[in-house]
Write an enzyme that holds these catalytic residues in place. Structure first.
Site, PDB file in Angstrom:
ATOM      1  N   ASP A 114       0.819  -1.216   0.000  1.00 30.01           N
ATOM      2  CA  ASP A 114       0.000   0.000   0.000  1.00 30.01           C
ATOM      3  C   ASP A 114       0.855   1.269   0.000  1.00 30.01           C
ATOM      4  OD1 ASP A 114      -2.473   1.278  -0.016  1.00 30.01           O
ATOM      5  OD2 ASP A 114      -2.488   1.512   2.157  1.00 30.01           O
ATOM      6  N   ASN A 169       1.163   3.439  -3.021  1.00 28.73           N
ATOM      7  CA  ASN A 169       1.674   3.849  -4.338  1.00 28.73           C
ATOM      8  C   ASN A 169       1.267   5.273  -4.724  1.00 28.73           C
ATOM      9  OD1 ASN A 169       2.607   1.274  -4.516  1.00 28.73           O
ATOM     10  ND2 ASN A 169       1.231   0.620  -6.153  1.00 28.73           N
ATOM     11  N   ARG A 187       0.131   7.764  -2.814  1.00 24.73           N
ATOM     12  CA  ARG A 187       0.690   8.809  -1.935  1.00 24.73           C
ATOM     13  C   ARG A 187       2.158   9.051  -2.266  1.00 24.73           C
ATOM     14  NH1 ARG A 187      -0.836   6.100   3.370  1.00 24.73           N
ATOM     15  NH2 ARG A 187      -1.496   4.474   1.931  1.00 24.73           N
ATOM     16  N   HIS A 237       2.214   3.429  -9.229  1.00 21.50           N
ATOM     17  CA  HIS A 237       1.989   1.995  -9.471  1.00 21.50           C
ATOM     18  C   HIS A 237       3.164   1.374 -10.227  1.00 21.50           C
ATOM     19  CE1 HIS A 237      -1.890   2.216  -7.706  1.00 21.50           C
ATOM     20  NE2 HIS A 237      -2.441   2.930  -8.658  1.00 21.50           N
ATOM     21  N   LEU A 268      10.547 -20.454  -5.028  1.00 21.21           N
ATOM     22  CA  LEU A 268       9.565 -19.577  -4.376  1.00 21.21           C
ATOM     23  C   LEU A 268       8.190 -19.678  -5.044  1.00 21.21           C
ATOM     24  CD1 LEU A 268       9.105 -17.026  -2.402  1.00 21.21           C
ATOM     25  CD2 LEU A 268       9.421 -15.671  -4.486  1.00 21.21           C
TER      26      LEU A 268
HETATM   27  C1  IPE Z   1      -5.414  -2.499  -0.004  1.00 17.10           C
HETATM   28  O1  IPE Z   1      -5.118  -1.170  -0.188  1.00 17.10           O
HETATM   29  C2  IPE Z   1      -5.454  -3.206  -1.331  1.00 17.10           C
HETATM   30  C3  IPE Z   1      -4.168  -3.424  -1.971  1.00 17.10           C
HETATM   31  C4  IPE Z   1      -3.010  -3.085  -1.503  1.00 17.10           C
HETATM   32  C5  IPE Z   1      -4.228  -4.092  -3.241  1.00 17.10           C
HETATM   33  P1  IPE Z   1      -6.255  -0.060  -0.371  1.00 17.10           P
HETATM   34  O2  IPE Z   1      -5.543   1.214  -0.561  1.00 17.10           O
HETATM   35  O3  IPE Z   1      -7.203  -0.479  -1.418  1.00 17.10           O
HETATM   36  O4  IPE Z   1      -7.001  -0.124   1.037  1.00 17.10           O
HETATM   37  P2  IPE Z   1      -7.702   1.036   1.850  1.00 17.10           P
HETATM   38  O5  IPE Z   1      -8.644   1.722   0.912  1.00 17.10           O
HETATM   39  O6  IPE Z   1      -6.640   1.948   2.343  1.00 17.10           O
HETATM   40  O7  IPE Z   1      -8.375   0.333   2.986  1.00 17.10           O
HETATM   41  C1  IPE Z   2      -1.619   0.239  -3.304  1.00 19.29           C
HETATM   42  O1  IPE Z   2      -1.395   1.601  -3.331  1.00 19.29           O
HETATM   43  C2  IPE Z   2      -1.829  -0.334  -4.687  1.00 19.29           C
HETATM   44  C3  IPE Z   2      -3.202  -0.769  -4.968  1.00 19.29           C
HETATM   45  C4  IPE Z   2      -4.212  -0.726  -4.162  1.00 19.29           C
HETATM   46  C5  IPE Z   2      -3.432  -1.280  -6.304  1.00 19.29           C
HETATM   47  P1  IPE Z   2      -2.600   2.622  -3.417  1.00 19.29           P
HETATM   48  O2  IPE Z   2      -2.969   2.786  -4.848  1.00 19.29           O
HETATM   49  O3  IPE Z   2      -3.688   2.211  -2.504  1.00 19.29           O
HETATM   50  O4  IPE Z   2      -1.932   3.965  -2.918  1.00 19.29           O
HETATM   51  P2  IPE Z   2      -2.391   4.859  -1.705  1.00 19.29           P
HETATM   52  O5  IPE Z   2      -2.573   3.925  -0.531  1.00 19.29           O
HETATM   53  O6  IPE Z   2      -3.663   5.518  -2.096  1.00 19.29           O
HETATM   54  O7  IPE Z   2      -1.268   5.816  -1.496  1.00 19.29           O
HETATM   55 MG    MG Z   3      -4.033   2.449  -0.527  1.00 22.53          MG
END
Ligand code: IPE
Ligand code: IPE
Ligand code: MG
Length: 246
Positions: free
Chosen positions: A26, A28, A30, A43, A137
């Site tokens: 999580d 990406n 931000r 991403h 793996l």
């Molecule tokens: C969780 O992250 C899903 C993935 C990393 C694929 P999200 O960004 O979707 O989750 P929330 O919205 O912060 O709960």
């Molecule tokens: C995780 O990063 C990747 C996916 C959920 C695909 P985010 O896209 O949720 O990035 P943030 O958490 O909003 O920064």
């Molecule tokens: Mg996220």
């Protein structure tokens, strides 16, 4: 005597090395926002961080790396972002097959992939088939995955067996249930790592993490590296896992 053997058995499970690590990748977007870049660049960098995590997992002889790549709720994102994530997934399948072969990686996907386009579905099946006999793996990608979805699809399988008379309701146990989950062929999840600072599970593995250790870090996923990974492993090693005993 009995108590002693209980202790011995459980002591063996303490201070051991993780065999199956699951990561909620999580942060990406931000990361990209902080750098004044487009979200999709976050991403893209996240994909590079995943490659690093896989390399480190191999170096550390980890048996299974499960990563949360796309949740069942991520469909609520802008269409452009979703399309980009799908493209990245396709790109991975097209470009990483050589590495899967070279590093003996067994590639797996868990989640409801029927919502992906046909070409992506075929590529996923093909990658799974081509790497089926690799015994290094296991890289398990959670795509269109939701912990609740997993529980429901397991319940459906159980009901189906009961209706067909293959299984008696009284024989439904935690074990029979676990065997119907997407993770049925995998070892238990030892450690869950979540990057990005949030301290929640966001519908990732639910049933499976009943006794997993949880490690949260503020590091945003594109900044993930071997040092953060090692910190998480050290955290795991320092835990005393009691599984409700003692
Ligand atoms: C969780 O992250 C899903 C993935 C990393 C694929 P999200 O960004 O979707 O989750 P929330 O919205 O912060 O709960
Ligand atoms: C995780 O990063 C990747 C996916 C959920 C695909 P985010 O896209 O949720 O990035 P943030 O958490 O909003 O920064
Ligand atoms: Mg996220």
């Amino acid at each position: 005597m009995r108590y002693k053997s209980f202790l011995t058995k459980h002591k063996q499970t303490q201070k051991c090395y993780p065999r199956h690590i699951a990561i909620i990748m999580d942060g990406n977007r931000r990361w990209a926002e902080k750098k004044g870049k487009m979200r999709i660049i976050g991403h893209q960098e996240g994909f590079k961080a995943l490659k690093k995590a896989v390399r480190f997992s191999i170096l550390k002889n980890l048996e299974i790396l499960t990563v949360y790549a796309f949740s069942s709720e991520n469909w609520n994102r802008p269409i452009f972002e979703i399309q980009y994530l799908m493209k990245l997934f396709s790109f991975m399948l097209e470009n990483e097959m050589n590495n899967f072969k070279k590093y003996n990686i067994k590639f797996k996907v868990m989640g409801d992939i029927t919502l992906f386009n046909k070409e992506l579905q075929n590529n996923i099946h093909q990658a799974e088939k081509l790497t089926l006999n690799n015994n290094g793996l296991i890289l398990n990608i959670a795509a269109n995955y939701g912990g609740r979805w997993d529980i429901i699809q397991s319940v459906k399988k159980i009901i189906n067996k009961v209706q067909k008379g293959i299984l008696n309701v009284n024989d439904v146990t935690e074990d029979t249930f676990s065997k119907c989950l997407s993770t049925h062929q995998l070892l238990p999840v030892d450690l869950v790592i979540r990057t990005g600072g949030e301290k929640r599970i966001s519908n990732f593995l639910l049933w499976q993490i009943a006794y997993s250790e949880l490690y949260f870090t503020d590091i945003l996923w594109p900044d993930f590296n071997q040092y953060v990974f090692q910190d998480a492993i050290d955290f795991f090693i320092s835990r005393e896992r009691r599984f409700g005993g003692f």
